[in-house]
Design a protein around this motif. Structure first.
Motif, PDB file in Angstrom:
ATOM      1  N   ALA A 153     -30.897 -47.668  63.436  1.00  0.00           N
ATOM      2  CA  ALA A 153     -31.775 -46.876  63.811  1.00  0.00           C
ATOM      3  C   ALA A 153     -32.551 -47.306  65.063  1.00  0.00           C
ATOM      4  O   ALA A 153     -33.074 -46.655  65.972  1.00  0.00           O
ATOM      5  CB  ALA A 153     -33.054 -46.478  62.822  1.00  0.00           C
ATOM      6  N   LYS A 154     -32.776 -48.890  65.087  1.00  0.00           N
ATOM      7  CA  LYS A 154     -33.657 -49.287  66.157  1.00  0.00           C
ATOM      8  C   LYS A 154     -32.679 -49.398  67.556  1.00  0.00           C
ATOM      9  O   LYS A 154     -33.097 -48.884  68.493  1.00  0.00           O
ATOM     10  CB  LYS A 154     -33.704 -50.713  65.698  1.00  0.00           C
ATOM     11  CG  LYS A 154     -34.468 -51.593  66.877  1.00  0.00           C
ATOM     12  CD  LYS A 154     -34.769 -52.923  66.305  1.00  0.00           C
ATOM     13  CE  LYS A 154     -35.501 -53.613  67.686  1.00  0.00           C
ATOM     14  NZ  LYS A 154     -35.570 -55.435  67.291  1.00  0.00           N
ATOM     15  N   HIS A 155     -31.476 -49.465  67.358  1.00  0.00           N
ATOM     16  CA  HIS A 155     -30.575 -49.311  68.453  1.00  0.00           C
ATOM     17  C   HIS A 155     -30.491 -47.921  69.218  1.00  0.00           C
ATOM     18  O   HIS A 155     -30.687 -47.606  70.270  1.00  0.00           O
ATOM     19  CB  HIS A 155     -29.044 -49.886  68.131  1.00  0.00           C
ATOM     20  CG  HIS A 155     -28.336 -49.686  69.491  1.00  0.00           C
ATOM     21  ND1 HIS A 155     -27.959 -50.473  70.304  1.00  0.00           N
ATOM     22  CD2 HIS A 155     -27.356 -48.552  69.767  1.00  0.00           C
ATOM     23  CE1 HIS A 155     -27.138 -50.075  71.206  1.00  0.00           C
ATOM     24  NE2 HIS A 155     -26.818 -48.907  70.811  1.00  0.00           N
ATOM     25  N   GLY A 160     -32.190 -43.573  73.435  1.00  0.00           N
ATOM     26  CA  GLY A 160     -32.658 -42.246  73.614  1.00  0.00           C
ATOM     27  C   GLY A 160     -31.983 -41.445  72.541  1.00  0.00           C
ATOM     28  O   GLY A 160     -32.083 -40.100  72.750  1.00  0.00           O
ATOM     29  N   ILE A 161     -31.533 -41.792  71.313  1.00  0.00           N
ATOM     30  CA  ILE A 161     -30.944 -40.872  70.308  1.00  0.00           C
ATOM     31  C   ILE A 161     -31.699 -41.035  69.103  1.00  0.00           C
ATOM     32  O   ILE A 161     -31.648 -42.018  68.211  1.00  0.00           O
ATOM     33  CB  ILE A 161     -29.541 -41.145  69.950  1.00  0.00           C
ATOM     34  CG1 ILE A 161     -28.584 -41.290  71.080  1.00  0.00           C
ATOM     35  CG2 ILE A 161     -28.820 -40.304  68.940  1.00  0.00           C
ATOM     36  CD1 ILE A 161     -27.160 -41.775  70.990  1.00  0.00           C
ATOM     37  N   GLN A 232     -21.715 -35.261  71.908  1.00  0.00           N
ATOM     38  CA  GLN A 232     -22.712 -36.045  71.242  1.00  0.00           C
ATOM     39  C   GLN A 232     -22.216 -36.897  70.109  1.00  0.00           C
ATOM     40  O   GLN A 232     -22.692 -37.787  69.910  1.00  0.00           O
ATOM     41  CB  GLN A 232     -23.799 -35.152  70.851  1.00  0.00           C
ATOM     42  CG  GLN A 232     -24.403 -34.400  72.085  1.00  0.00           C
ATOM     43  CD  GLN A 232     -25.570 -33.358  71.721  1.00  0.00           C
ATOM     44  OE1 GLN A 232     -25.203 -32.799  70.745  1.00  0.00           O
ATOM     45  NE2 GLN A 232     -26.755 -33.247  72.241  1.00  0.00           N
ATOM     46  N   ALA A 233     -21.442 -36.226  69.191  1.00  0.00           N
ATOM     47  CA  ALA A 233     -20.734 -36.676  68.089  1.00  0.00           C
ATOM     48  C   ALA A 233     -20.189 -37.994  68.274  1.00  0.00           C
ATOM     49  O   ALA A 233     -20.206 -39.140  67.774  1.00  0.00           O
ATOM     50  CB  ALA A 233     -20.061 -35.753  67.199  1.00  0.00           C
ATOM     51  N   PHE A 234     -19.071 -37.952  69.400  1.00  0.00           N
ATOM     52  CA  PHE A 234     -18.408 -39.213  69.932  1.00  0.00           C
ATOM     53  C   PHE A 234     -19.424 -40.244  70.433  1.00  0.00           C
ATOM     54  O   PHE A 234     -19.181 -41.299  70.033  1.00  0.00           O
ATOM     55  CB  PHE A 234     -17.473 -38.827  71.105  1.00  0.00           C
ATOM     56  CG  PHE A 234     -16.641 -39.829  71.392  1.00  0.00           C
ATOM     57  CD1 PHE A 234     -15.208 -39.755  70.929  1.00  0.00           C
ATOM     58  CD2 PHE A 234     -16.759 -40.504  72.498  1.00  0.00           C
ATOM     59  CE1 PHE A 234     -14.305 -40.825  71.194  1.00  0.00           C
ATOM     60  CE2 PHE A 234     -15.899 -41.493  72.909  1.00  0.00           C
ATOM     61  CZ  PHE A 234     -14.570 -41.796  72.339  1.00  0.00           C
ATOM     62  N   VAL A 238     -20.052 -44.151  69.164  1.00  0.00           N
ATOM     63  CA  VAL A 238     -19.948 -45.394  70.199  1.00  0.00           C
ATOM     64  C   VAL A 238     -21.464 -46.221  69.841  1.00  0.00           C
ATOM     65  O   VAL A 238     -21.191 -47.256  69.913  1.00  0.00           O
ATOM     66  CB  VAL A 238     -19.881 -44.863  71.619  1.00  0.00           C
ATOM     67  CG1 VAL A 238     -19.941 -45.883  72.502  1.00  0.00           C
ATOM     68  CG2 VAL A 238     -18.609 -44.233  71.936  1.00  0.00           C
ATOM     69  N   GLU A 239     -22.464 -45.401  69.926  1.00  0.00           N
ATOM     70  CA  GLU A 239     -23.755 -46.144  69.728  1.00  0.00           C
ATOM     71  C   GLU A 239     -23.895 -46.848  68.518  1.00  0.00           C
ATOM     72  O   GLU A 239     -24.402 -47.829  68.270  1.00  0.00           O
ATOM     73  CB  GLU A 239     -24.950 -45.406  70.171  1.00  0.00           C
ATOM     74  CG  GLU A 239     -25.140 -44.829  71.640  1.00  0.00           C
ATOM     75  CD  GLU A 239     -24.958 -45.970  72.485  1.00  0.00           C
ATOM     76  OE1 GLU A 239     -25.294 -46.896  72.299  1.00  0.00           O
ATOM     77  OE2 GLU A 239     -24.345 -45.913  73.823  1.00  0.00           O
TER      78      GLU A 239
END
Length: 352
Positions: A153-155, A160-161, A232-234, A238-239
């Motif tokens: 969550a922090k990342h 910006g997500i 967005q899913a991809f 990644v993130e």
């Protein structure tokens, strides 16, 4: 630095129930469905391979065979998990009108609980005849992993997500049945549930759609409540991988999802079986490690045409595997079905 293993596992709920239940969705349509297309109730109007699976026993033998083959795939996945020894499983799963049954309907959310009780053998409160003869009222406690949830969550906030965090699940059964299916199928023979599970739910339908055995209500792309796009899913995958990389844990990222479903397309399309040809084509890309093309290739119109809305869940895994440089999977199995509503895909990516 974290090591990351990637897996896909079927979330088809009847794989853990008695084999006679495998064609249940099709039976339901024959009994009370296809109100506007009564011709679909006649097997003479079905494709020849579907009639062959239906046979003279209403799909019993075919369903039992599909179930046994998937059980072998579950054991392949379990061996990969045992060899990897994960500290946690990040379970990507499909959910619609289960966890969020009211007006609120987020695109996706991350559970942050320490532990949660579920009933794996009590499916939707009325399917209780599981193949293990387990007590359907038995409550199993699944450990969560709030530390990993906080790290992710922090990342995500930093890039910006904004994640929707769920510390206390509003789901009456604790977790969505697809997440529970993933947990059971990954621990199919022992059913000890010792590895913490961090669930990440995704609603692939949205657009105000209603889904039942026959399919989805009409698609209205003008509505301002879409699901995640394939890009967005991809990117989410990644993130997530980037968030986990500096962490000290060994993480199995699991997409608990099947590919096309007979009831994942609009009812007007009269789809009575999964889109085996479309699934097979995408599976070829998946098997060759070419899933990086999916964000450009897949669209909402594609999902609707081929009943592949739930591919959003493995698309998140595709993003994570692309980020860690996983390449082609070391194990990939595609199991099409004509009478069991879903096509099943099993995957193991080497840890990275």
């Amino acid at each position: 630095m974290a090591e990351i293993l990637g897996l896909t596992v079927s979330d088809f709920p009847f794989l853990r129930m008695k084999p006679a239940n495998m064609p249940w969705v099709l039976w339901g349509n024959l009994a009370w469905g296809w109100r506007d297309q009564p011709q679909l109730r006649d097997p003479a109007n079905w494709p020849a391979p579907m009639r062959a699976e239906w046979g003279s026993d209403q799909g019993h033998a075919a369903g039992a065979g599909h179930q046994l083959r998937q059980h072998d795939q579950f054991r392949t996945l379990r061996r990969a998990l045992d060899d990897f020894r994960p500290d946690l499983v990040l379970m990507l799963y499909r959910d619609v009108h289960e966890t969020f049954a009211g007006a609120e309907r987020p695109q996706w959310w991350l559970h942050t609980h320490q532990a949660i009780g579920v009933q794996p053998w009590n499916l939707w409160t009325f399917f209780r005849d599981n193949r293990f003869e387990e007590d359907p009222d038995r409550v199993v406690t699944l450990a969560g992993h709030p530390q990993a949830a906080a790290t992710i969550a922090k990342h995500l906030v930093g890039v910006g997500i904004a994640p929707r965090l769920v510390p206390d699940s509003p789901h009456p059964a604790g977790l969505g049945h697809n997440c529970i299916a993933g947990a059971v199928h990954l621990d199919f023979d022992r059913r000890e549930f010792g590895t913490p599970i961090l669930p990440l739910g995704i609603d692939p339908f949205r657009f105000g759609r209603v889904r039942d055995e026959e399919g989805l209500s009409p698609l209205d792309l003008s509505r301002d409540d879409p699901p995640l796009t394939p890009q967005q899913a991809f990117d989410l995958g990644v993130e997530i991988a980037r968030a986990l990389r500096p962490a000290p844990w060994r993480v199995a990222i699991v997409a608990a999802a099947d590919w096309s479903h007979a009831n994942d397309a609009g009812k007007a399309q009269q789809r009575i079986h999964p889109d085996i040809d479309a699934d097979s084509a995408l599976f070829g890309q998946w098997q060759r490690g070419e899933y990086g093309a999916w964000p450009r290739q897949l669209t909402f119109e594609h999902f609707e045409a081929h009943a592949q809305w739930e591919l959003l869940i493995p698309t998140v895994l595709a993003g994570a595997m692309s980020e860690v440089g996983a390449g082609a999977p070391c194990h990939a199995d595609f199991q099409p079905t004509w009478v069991c509503n879903d096509d099943f895909v099993t995957t193991v990516f080497e840890p990275r």
